[in-house]
Design a protein around this motif. Structure first.
Motif, PDB file in Angstrom:
ATOM      1  N   THR A 226       0.917  -1.160   0.107  1.00 15.23           N
ATOM      2  CA  THR A 226      -0.007  -0.042  -0.193  1.00 15.23           C
ATOM      3  C   THR A 226       0.960   1.455  -0.038  1.00 15.23           C
ATOM      4  O   THR A 226       1.958   1.334   0.387  1.00 15.23           O
ATOM      5  N   THR A 227       0.370   2.428  -0.612  1.00 17.23           N
ATOM      6  CA  THR A 227       0.778   3.498  -0.442  1.00 17.23           C
ATOM      7  C   THR A 227      -0.074   4.446   0.519  1.00 17.23           C
ATOM      8  O   THR A 227       0.530   5.615   0.640  1.00 17.23           O
ATOM      9  N   LEU A 228      -0.904   3.868   0.800  1.00 18.86           N
ATOM     10  CA  LEU A 228      -2.037   4.979   1.773  1.00 18.86           C
ATOM     11  C   LEU A 228      -1.793   4.465   3.182  1.00 18.86           C
ATOM     12  O   LEU A 228      -1.579   3.222   3.679  1.00 18.86           O
ATOM     13  N   PRO A 229      -2.435   5.390   3.940  1.00 20.32           N
ATOM     14  CA  PRO A 229      -2.307   5.184   5.477  1.00 20.32           C
ATOM     15  C   PRO A 229      -3.564   4.565   6.035  1.00 20.32           C
ATOM     16  O   PRO A 229      -3.483   4.129   7.078  1.00 20.32           O
ATOM     17  N   PHE A 230      -4.805   4.542   5.169  1.00 14.11           N
ATOM     18  CA  PHE A 230      -6.018   4.078   5.866  1.00 14.11           C
ATOM     19  C   PHE A 230      -6.148   2.618   5.328  1.00 14.11           C
ATOM     20  O   PHE A 230      -5.538   2.094   4.351  1.00 14.11           O
ATOM     21  N   MET A 231      -6.712   1.726   6.242  1.00 15.67           N
ATOM     22  CA  MET A 231      -7.008   0.343   5.700  1.00 15.67           C
ATOM     23  C   MET A 231      -8.347   0.521   4.918  1.00 15.67           C
ATOM     24  O   MET A 231      -9.325   1.229   5.485  1.00 15.67           O
ATOM     25  N   GLU A 232      -7.994  -0.011   3.598  1.00 14.20           N
ATOM     26  CA  GLU A 232      -9.145   0.262   2.812  1.00 14.20           C
ATOM     27  C   GLU A 232     -10.229  -1.047   2.794  1.00 14.20           C
ATOM     28  O   GLU A 232      -9.662  -2.062   2.994  1.00 14.20           O
TER      29      GLU A 232
ATOM     30  N   ALA B 285      -5.898   0.545  16.050  1.00  9.14           N
ATOM     31  CA  ALA B 285      -6.877   0.203  16.852  1.00  9.14           C
ATOM     32  C   ALA B 285      -8.331  -0.030  16.028  1.00  9.14           C
ATOM     33  O   ALA B 285      -8.330   0.155  14.972  1.00  9.14           O
ATOM     34  N   ALA B 286      -9.440  -0.207  16.735  1.00 10.40           N
ATOM     35  CA  ALA B 286     -10.631  -0.620  16.074  1.00 10.40           C
ATOM     36  C   ALA B 286     -11.118   0.734  15.228  1.00 10.40           C
ATOM     37  O   ALA B 286     -11.852   0.501  14.126  1.00 10.40           O
ATOM     38  N   ASP B 287     -11.042   1.883  15.668  1.00  7.47           N
ATOM     39  CA  ASP B 287     -11.356   3.043  14.707  1.00  7.47           C
ATOM     40  C   ASP B 287     -10.418   3.275  13.804  1.00  7.47           C
ATOM     41  O   ASP B 287     -10.467   4.218  12.940  1.00  7.47           O
ATOM     42  N   LEU B 288      -9.084   2.632  13.391  1.00  6.92           N
ATOM     43  CA  LEU B 288      -8.255   2.932  12.359  1.00  6.92           C
ATOM     44  C   LEU B 288      -7.813   3.955  12.382  1.00  6.92           C
ATOM     45  O   LEU B 288      -7.452   4.592  11.104  1.00  6.92           O
ATOM     46  N   SER B 289      -7.645   4.608  13.474  1.00  2.01           N
ATOM     47  CA  SER B 289      -7.082   6.143  13.627  1.00  2.01           C
ATOM     48  C   SER B 289      -5.572   5.934  13.423  1.00  2.01           C
ATOM     49  O   SER B 289      -4.743   5.003  13.492  1.00  2.01           O
ATOM     50  N   LEU B 290      -5.090   7.389  12.808  1.00  2.00           N
ATOM     51  CA  LEU B 290      -3.413   7.468  12.541  1.00  2.00           C
ATOM     52  C   LEU B 290      -3.240   8.135  13.874  1.00  2.00           C
ATOM     53  O   LEU B 290      -1.900   8.576  13.745  1.00  2.00           O
TER      54      LEU B 290
ATOM     55  N   GLN C 232      -4.403  13.497  -0.479  1.00  3.02           N
ATOM     56  CA  GLN C 232      -3.461  14.235  -1.296  1.00  3.02           C
ATOM     57  C   GLN C 232      -2.584  15.154  -0.203  1.00  3.02           C
ATOM     58  O   GLN C 232      -1.413  15.126  -0.480  1.00  3.02           O
ATOM     59  N   GLN C 233      -3.124  15.444   0.769  1.00  2.00           N
ATOM     60  CA  GLN C 233      -2.015  16.085   1.811  1.00  2.00           C
ATOM     61  C   GLN C 233      -1.202  15.294   2.219  1.00  2.00           C
ATOM     62  O   GLN C 233       0.161  15.425   2.345  1.00  2.00           O
ATOM     63  N   PHE C 234      -1.871  14.232   2.502  1.00  2.00           N
ATOM     64  CA  PHE C 234      -0.689  13.082   3.065  1.00  2.00           C
ATOM     65  C   PHE C 234       0.481  12.707   2.094  1.00  2.00           C
ATOM     66  O   PHE C 234       1.519  12.367   2.488  1.00  2.00           O
ATOM     67  N   ALA C 235      -0.113  12.646   1.000  1.00  2.45           N
ATOM     68  CA  ALA C 235       0.794  12.155  -0.087  1.00  2.45           C
ATOM     69  C   ALA C 235       1.874  13.087  -0.487  1.00  2.45           C
ATOM     70  O   ALA C 235       3.180  12.961  -0.936  1.00  2.45           O
TER      71      ALA C 235
ATOM     72  N   PRO D 145       3.938   4.538   4.053  1.00  6.04           N
ATOM     73  CA  PRO D 145       3.340   3.346   4.356  1.00  6.04           C
ATOM     74  C   PRO D 145       4.103   2.301   3.186  1.00  6.04           C
ATOM     75  O   PRO D 145       4.360   2.590   2.068  1.00  6.04           O
ATOM     76  N   LEU D 146       4.225   1.102   3.506  1.00  9.08           N
ATOM     77  CA  LEU D 146       4.695   0.030   2.891  1.00  9.08           C
ATOM     78  C   LEU D 146       3.756  -0.963   2.457  1.00  9.08           C
ATOM     79  O   LEU D 146       3.523  -1.767   1.491  1.00  9.08           O
TER      80      LEU D 146
END
Length: 496
Positions: free
Chosen positions: A303-309, A410-415, A452-455, A462-463
């Motif tokens: 992944t390149t994304l910080p969120f669990m998709e 955690a369960a809320d998938l928080s960063l 977009q801000q994160f990228a 993220p790997l």
């Protein structure tokens, strides 16, 4: 002696040890027990599905310390809300959850809320359980953004530390328990009769499981593969941190993407790393698919994304783009002559250090690949293997440039572990990164805008998401895997 030798050979065939480091505390091994003789049925798991458990660990979700203990508690306990395999959140023992503003939730406890023994659940039980969760290693991060919970009869007011309109109700999934002299009573899908060694469906639970009963077998954690192969148990779960499972015959595995992110930590005190464009070049030079296939033996969802998709879709960028990496660094004026591309004379690309855990084979295999990939783009990065304690100490003190890390969300998938000042992975946090994430949680920016801000800023790189597996016999079907627990969808599992 012959039995011990046979057991060692069987385990060697079933497991290829690969190892893994995670920021979460690891559970101590379960004390070994002698496996019983396999059942005569010839069916893996016998005629009734059987789970492994650790009798010495008890059934208190806030006190268990082993993987088997956590596994059992996931079946015995429930919260005000429940997180499904697709990460959707719905009321469970709450009749309703209403967000009145960015930092407040109003929760109404169900009028028929009861524990597994039929005794009423009250707001006092919720308040005590919340206090226990705050002190718990397993649930402290889940409730980490809850400042307080107050009660007026069946109505609870939840106050958050910081605004969150994205997924605040998942924080209410912490287990609600009732404590008695020598027992903890839960409200999950099952209730336990530990003397008889069985789990039975909780008749009061609003979501009844298809499998009405499980047997319990005391099996040491190290003996799980043997216990399954011999038919003593029907299933076990693994996050694959201690081995890649080889299955055959009537045994199979079904994998699940875990909310456990492998990432590169970046220290912004370094003159190059404080530049967003330089970080973008670091990310562009990484071939994440190769890391997943060769560094993690295929047990990584790149992944390149910080969120669990929910559907694990990607917008590209999983393979390396050396030309883009070189162009990013050239934009900053670095001399990338090592890659054969001329640029200005600002200076050569810096040599960076990557902290890894020395005794972790996965860390070392992945570090070799990362350093090779960055070298192909003209950047020299040196792997610095450290003992685990020194690795953690240096990260906490901010004494690093890059590090290879892993953290379970955690369960809320928080960063929040990365992007709040007291987060476990926030050793080098820039104020602008914290502010951007806070604005997203408060609803001031959309998910697309935050992506977009994160990228652009890449507070961490993220790997991929680690993968785990349910290993079972073919009699166990309809596994719904996903969510915060292997057993999030256990109500739909079938046994035949």
């Amino acid at each position: 002696m012959g039995h011990r030798k046979w057991l060692a050979i069987l385990l060697a065939c079933l497991l290829t040890v690969v190892g893994c480091h995670t920021a979460a505390p690891s559970a101590p091994p379960t004390p070994p027990t002698a496996p019983s003789a396999p059942p005569p049925t010839g069916v893996v798991g016998g005629t009734t599905p059987t789970l492994a458990w650790n009798p010495s660990d008890g059934t208190d979700p806030y006190a268990v310390t082993t993987h088997l203990g956590w596994q059992l508690c996931e079946l015995l306990h429930g919260g005000l809300t429940a997180v499904a395999p697709d990460w959707s959140v719905a009321p469970l023992w709450a009749e309703s959850v209403t967000q009145t503003d960015g930092t407040h939730l109003e929760v109404v406890l169900r009028a028929d809320a009861v524990f597994s023994d039929g005794k009423p659940m009250t707001a006092a039980h919720v308040l005590q359980s919340f206090a226990d969760a705050r002190q718990s290693d397993a649930y402290g991060e889940t409730v980490g953004n809850i400042r307080s919970i107050t009660a007026d009869d069946r109505t609870l007011t939840v106050t958050l530390y910081t605004a969150d309109v994205v997924n605040p109700t998942a924080a209410l999934s912490f287990p609600i328990v009732r404590r008695e002299k020598n027992a903890v009573v839960g409200c999950g899908r099952y209730l336990a009769d530990t003397k008889a060694g069985v789990l039975k469906a909780n008749p009061h639970h609003p979501q009844q499981p298809l499998i009405k009963e499980w047997k319990l077998a005391a099996v040491a954690a190290d003996d799980l593969p043997y216990a399954l192969a011999s038919g003593q148990i029907a299933v076990y779960t693994t996050d694959l941190t201690d081995g890649v499972v080889t299955v055959a015959g009537d045994i199979r595995q079904e994998t699940a993407v875990l909310p456990q992110l492998v990432f590169i930590g970046v220290n912004d005190t370094h003159r190059a790393l404080k530049e967003n464009v330089f970080r973008q070049g670091l990310s562009a030079a990484i071939d994440r698919r190769t890391l997943a296939a060769n560094g993690f033996s295929g047990y990584l969802q790149a992944t390149t994304l910080p969120f669990m998709e929910k559907n694990h879709t990607e917008n590209g960028g999983l393979q390396e783009n050396i030309a883009q990496a070189v162009a990013k660094w050239k934009e900053l004026g670095y001399n990338d002559s090592q890659s054969g591309v001329s640029s200005s004379e600002k200076g050569k690309l810096p040599t960076l250090n990557l902290l890894t855990v020395a005794e972790d084979p996965l860390h070392q295999a992945t570090a070799v690949l990362l350093c090779e990939q960055w070298k192909a783009a003209g950047l020299t990065v040196k792997n610095v293997p450290l003992a685990a304690d020194e690795y953690r100490s240096r990260i906490r003190r901010g004494n690093f440039e890059l590090y290879l890390g892993e953290l379970r969300q955690a369960a809320d998938l928080s960063l929040r572990p990365w992007l709040t000042a007291d987060g476990a992975a926030a050793a080098s946090l820039r104020s602008e990164d914290a502010a951007a994430y806070a604005a997203y949680l408060a609803g001031d920016s959309t998910v697309e805008e935050y992506r977009q801000q994160f990228a652009e800023s890449l507070p961490f790189i993220p790997l991929g998401w680690r993968m785990g597996a349910v290993v079972c016999g073919n009699a166990l079907t309809e596994l719904s895997l996903g969510g915060p627990s292997f057993f999030s969808g256990v109500h739909s599992w079938k046994w035949s």
